[in-house]
Design an enzyme around this catalytic site. Structure first.
Site, PDB file in Angstrom:
ATOM      1  N   ILE A  34       0.820  -1.218   0.000  1.00 18.42           N
ATOM      2  CA  ILE A  34       0.000   0.000   0.000  1.00 18.42           C
ATOM      3  C   ILE A  34       0.862   1.280   0.000  1.00 18.42           C
ATOM      4  O   ILE A  34       0.406   2.332  -0.450  1.00 18.42           O
ATOM      5  CB  ILE A  34      -0.986  -0.022   1.211  1.00 18.42           C
ATOM      6  N   ASN A  85      11.681  -9.088   6.801  1.00 20.51           N
ATOM      7  CA  ASN A  85      12.089  -8.547   8.097  1.00 20.51           C
ATOM      8  C   ASN A  85      11.502  -9.357   9.245  1.00 20.51           C
ATOM      9  O   ASN A  85      10.334  -9.757   9.191  1.00 20.51           O
ATOM     10  CB  ASN A  85      11.623  -7.092   8.223  1.00 20.51           C
ATOM     11  N   GLN A  92      10.502  -4.849  11.142  1.00 16.30           N
ATOM     12  CA  GLN A  92       9.212  -5.519  10.902  1.00 16.30           C
ATOM     13  C   GLN A  92       8.086  -4.729  11.569  1.00 16.30           C
ATOM     14  O   GLN A  92       8.133  -4.505  12.788  1.00 16.30           O
ATOM     15  CB  GLN A  92       9.222  -6.957  11.450  1.00 16.30           C
ATOM     16  N   HIS A  98       6.134 -11.860   5.718  1.00 13.29           N
ATOM     17  CA  HIS A  98       5.939 -11.371   4.346  1.00 13.29           C
ATOM     18  C   HIS A  98       7.285 -11.154   3.681  1.00 13.29           C
ATOM     19  O   HIS A  98       8.217 -10.642   4.284  1.00 13.29           O
ATOM     20  CB  HIS A  98       5.113 -10.082   4.323  1.00 13.29           C
ATOM     21  N   PHE A  99       7.339 -11.571   2.430  1.00 14.76           N
ATOM     22  CA  PHE A  99       8.511 -11.292   1.600  1.00 14.76           C
ATOM     23  C   PHE A  99       8.176 -10.083   0.738  1.00 14.76           C
ATOM     24  O   PHE A  99       7.161 -10.080   0.045  1.00 14.76           O
ATOM     25  CB  PHE A  99       8.850 -12.482   0.681  1.00 14.76           C
ATOM     26  N   HIS A 100       9.045  -9.066   0.820  1.00 16.56           N
ATOM     27  CA  HIS A 100       8.908  -7.918  -0.074  1.00 16.56           C
ATOM     28  C   HIS A 100       9.620  -8.236  -1.387  1.00 16.56           C
ATOM     29  O   HIS A 100      10.748  -8.737  -1.375  1.00 16.56           O
ATOM     30  CB  HIS A 100       9.614  -6.684   0.499  1.00 16.56           C
TER      31      HIS A 100
HETATM   32  P1  5GP Z   1       7.553  -4.577   7.260  1.00 17.92           P
HETATM   33  O1  5GP Z   1       8.203  -3.297   7.695  1.00 17.92           O
HETATM   34  O2  5GP Z   1       6.716  -5.212   8.352  1.00 17.92           O
HETATM   35  O3  5GP Z   1       8.531  -5.539   6.647  1.00 17.92           O
HETATM   36  O4  5GP Z   1       6.599  -4.181   6.061  1.00 17.92           O
HETATM   37  C1  5GP Z   1       5.212  -4.070   6.187  1.00 17.92           C
HETATM   38  C2  5GP Z   1       4.696  -3.595   4.833  1.00 17.92           C
HETATM   39  O5  5GP Z   1       3.302  -3.793   4.790  1.00 17.92           O
HETATM   40  C3  5GP Z   1       4.949  -2.105   4.579  1.00 17.92           C
HETATM   41  O6  5GP Z   1       5.706  -1.951   3.381  1.00 17.92           O
HETATM   42  C4  5GP Z   1       3.551  -1.511   4.464  1.00 17.92           C
HETATM   43  O7  5GP Z   1       3.451  -0.519   3.472  1.00 17.92           O
HETATM   44  C5  5GP Z   1       2.709  -2.722   4.126  1.00 17.92           C
HETATM   45  N1  5GP Z   1       1.344  -2.643   4.625  1.00 17.92           N
HETATM   46  C6  5GP Z   1       0.956  -2.379   5.885  1.00 17.92           C
HETATM   47  N2  5GP Z   1      -0.394  -2.415   5.996  1.00 17.92           N
HETATM   48  C7  5GP Z   1      -0.853  -2.721   4.754  1.00 17.92           C
HETATM   49  C8  5GP Z   1      -2.171  -2.896   4.217  1.00 17.92           C
HETATM   50  O8  5GP Z   1      -3.190  -2.783   4.902  1.00 17.92           O
HETATM   51  N3  5GP Z   1      -2.259  -3.218   2.896  1.00 17.92           N
HETATM   52  C9  5GP Z   1      -1.146  -3.365   2.120  1.00 17.92           C
HETATM   53  N4  5GP Z   1      -1.343  -3.675   0.824  1.00 17.92           N
HETATM   54  N5  5GP Z   1       0.094  -3.203   2.572  1.00 17.92           N
HETATM   55  C10 5GP Z   1       0.247  -2.881   3.886  1.00 17.92           C
END
Ligand code: 5GP
Ligand code: ZN
Length: 136
Positions: A34, A85, A92, A98-100
């Site tokens: 998002i 992460n 995280q 989740h894998f980016h």
């Molecule tokens: P993290 O920092 O945990 O590795 O990454 C979490 C990711 O999830 C972030 O890049 C953030 O933009 C994404 N994210 C968080 N909430 C949502 C959501 O409700 N929908 C989508 N599509 N992405 C989300």
């Protein structure tokens, strides 16, 4: 399949929260991030809920990277980072694995990485190797 009622990504898998879905199978779900770091930034998650990599069963983990690969090919990304992460200090924010997949189209967009390398310590590396291997 383990899921957590409070988890935002479990809600996305169930369809309780909308997402831009890219892929779905029995064990895997993928959707657009998002707040993307670059065009095509996507998240690939196991449907099984777990906060960290070690909380996810191997059969689910095994199906994640082929989907990351599909997304790389479909977006046409030539340079890209794959990131996963674990824990707050490791950046995280969402406690569902989740894998980016983050395309890196240029210096400015995509993932920026600090790479604080330490000096080589051969004796330290040898001892570490023995320690880790003894626990595998
Ligand atoms: P993290 O920092 O945990 O590795 O990454 C979490 C990711 O999830 C972030 O890049 C953030 O933009 C994404 N994210 C968080 N909430 C949502 C959501 O409700 N929908 C989508 N599509 N992405 C989300
Ligand atoms: Zn979850």
């Amino acid at each position: 399949m383990a899921s957590s009622a409070a988890c935002i990504f479990c809600k996305i898998v169930k369809g309780d929260i909308p997402s831009f879905k890219l892929f779905e199978s029995d064990k895997v779900f993928a959707f657009l991030d998002i707040n993307p770091l670059s065009k095509g930034h996507a998240l690939v998650i196991p449907k099984h809920h777990g906060a960290k990599l070690t909380d996810i069963p191997d059969d689910s983990l095994a199906e994640l990277l082929p989907v990351v690969k599909k997304l790389v090919l479909a977006t046409g990304a030539e340079d890209y980072n794959v990131l996963q992460n674990n824990g707050r200090i490791a950046h995280q924010e969402v406690d569902h694995v989740h894998f980016h997949m983050i395309p890196k189209p240029n210096e400015k967009e995509g993932l920026g990485i600090a790479w604080p390398q330490q000096k080589t310590d051969m004796d330290g590396l040898k001892a570490l190797l023995a320690d880790i291997k003894s626990k595998m």
